[in-house]
Design a protein around this motif. Sequence first.
Motif: not given
Length: 805
Positions: A732-734, A740-741, A744-745, A747-748
């Motif tokens: 949830s956090y980049k 994350r928007c 961008e989810m 990438e997580g």
Amino acid sequence: MRGVSQSDCYVTLWLPTASTEKIQTKTIKNCKDPVWNETFYYRIQSQVKNVLELGVYDEDDVTQDDHFFTVYFDVAKIPLGERVLMYFKSDPKREEELEVEFRLENISGPSETIMTNGVLVVTFVFCDVSCLHVSSTHNSGGARETVSCFTSRKVCCLEVQVDEKKRKLSRKDISLTVKGSYEETQDLTLASDPIIRSSCPTKFHYVKYKQPALDVVLPKKKPYYSFHTCSYNTKADSPNVALNSLPIGEKVTIAEDKKFDLSVKAEDCSEDLDVRLGFDLSTEEQDFLCKRRKYVAAALKKVLQLEEDLQDDEIPVVAIMTTGGGMRSLTTTYGSLLGLEKLNVIDCATYLTGLSGTTWAMANLYRDADWSQKDLDGKINEARKHVTKSKMGSFSTERMKYYNKQLCQRKQEGHKTSFIDLWGLIVEYLLHDGKDSHKLSDQRQAVNQGQNPLPIYVAINVKDNYSTLDFKEWVEFTPYEVGLMKYGAFIRSEDFGSEFFMGRLMKRLPESRICYLEGMWSSLFSLNLLYIWNLSHTSEDFWHKWTRDRVNDIEEESVLPMRPHEQKTQLFTPAGPLSRALRTAITDRISVAQYHSFLKGLQLHNDYLENDKFCRWKDTVLDTSPNQLTETADYLSLVDTGFFINTSCPPLLRPERKVDVILHLNYSAGSQILPLDQSSKYYAEQGIPFPKVVLSEEERKSLKECYLFEDAETAGTPILLFFPLVNDTYQSYKAPGVMRCSSEMEEGKVDLTSRFSPYSTYSVTYKEKDYDQLVKLTEYNILNNKHLILQALRTAVERKRRHKK
């Protein structure tokens, strides 16, 4: 011997600390109550652990002799000046016993100088030692046969030289043998250049205490030879020279012929040792620590925002410890170090340890003398190129020719090659564009000013026919030294692989390129069936029941005082052929990296089992069997530490290093907590201070990114920061605190656990996306737990300050 059925029995005697020969009694034919009445003499050093092996056999003319049993008897039990009759029972139910009479006497002579670290012993000069009389007898009467072993323990060098009387000689060889010497057997060719031979005589290095003799086998087709009829010779056609009777420094002719003379000369060897015996840190490492403190002190002041400079005794020792896992651990090591670099924590660290795939990353980093003072992005991008490239070229025709050439060269240099060396060359291709000439000792340039943490690479020494749970010994590698921690024996890193004897460097081999060490540190091919069994079972009890040596403590029917350093008498009963075959099958390793043992010829101190340093790592089934431990082996057999526990922590727990904080970076596949649980259990069993790992079942099912474990009550216990390889808040956090928007989810979503995960231990090629995601994940996990890292560092500083008071 009483209680044996009608047999053709004889007894063997083996005392390796006193003689190279296994001797035996005569055979008593067709008798169930044989009496030998033979006496054997050994000259022993009382400060050495002398364990006599008494084997009872049944002679067979057709098949191999039957081995009934062997008694392991600690000679230290025998009181000086007394005659003691011992009864060794092999089977109380069948009333079988071996009766042996012992007598220990003092022998006068010059005092002896020994060097010891309390575990290993090196002896230099002729000494005041004892004479052990061993009588294999059923009663006190009868004639006795005597074998004498009166010798000194000094290391000597014998030069053997041929002086030719005629220039034209047919090509003929003389075979020379000194049993128990470093060289053992050598052939001397008469047709070689006499000028070269006179300047480079054939040499043997031997120890006097084993009553050495030079056996000479002359050419079969020979004219008349004349030999001196002196004490040096025992045979007219094949000279046998008792080396202890030779005058030191004098040339003696032992064989004469019309065409050549054969002469020998004995010289004392230097007393200087090339093996460092001691548990203290090397002088070079101590010098490094002094230089490293200024970097650590400045970094801690900055990171912890301290107002005053730290004094030397206030600076904690911080270590970064990594675990193995092939390309996955190489990649995650870069990611973790990137996060630590951004927090300025690398400069707070004194040590960096690794095994398996993390050693690949470490070896790459330490090619650069100032790697931790630079941006790591360049190193990470370089690694990405090799991790993501196609590996098919590693098996091309051109590459296979290169492998063959390199292995042939390595064998010619004197190294013992195996498939592990081929694996090392493949690793070289996986991680580099061409030949990598870098060596471990070259890494001194990266620590000579204390500018980087000191790298420590870890392996374990294993033994044939034993699992790693039964036998393993920790071996550490630094740019300065390579050493076996349990024995307190270390050599210079550039001498690792060279040939040693009695603590002396006999033959220096070219230092191995580091790719061969990387192959050994990450030897995936050293597995066996028992290791595979242990992956799904927590106990070896089933295999032990059917395959383990049957060695039991036995009671001797003699009242002897028991002292702490004495070992209990043990009875070894050989397993049957089926059990031996099963044991060989399940413990046989596909391939093992073998290097010449630098412990060869050394002996164990009589009190070695009471030595605190040895006991710290005393964890094998052979630790009470000194005749079978590593100093009796010709080679070290080294494998990946992961075949025992996936950890590189043991070198950090040496009390001499005084480590205060350990950043435990776990990169294991499967269970992330298992290696830590195994380590904690192992250290507890060994009595080594280590914080308790307390996690609830719920926490174990869903691990967080970091845990802090400490034990403020137990002195010497380091603070542990445990980083499991998990994908938790990163989904949830980049970045720490940055959500994350929706775009961008994806990438997580880093797949670490499913069967389709790209990060298998056996995967050697990643897609660029997968490589980048893993680096970012491990970097994030470090950055997101800055508060716990700072808490551990601050606590360590406070502890050091309290300790001052």
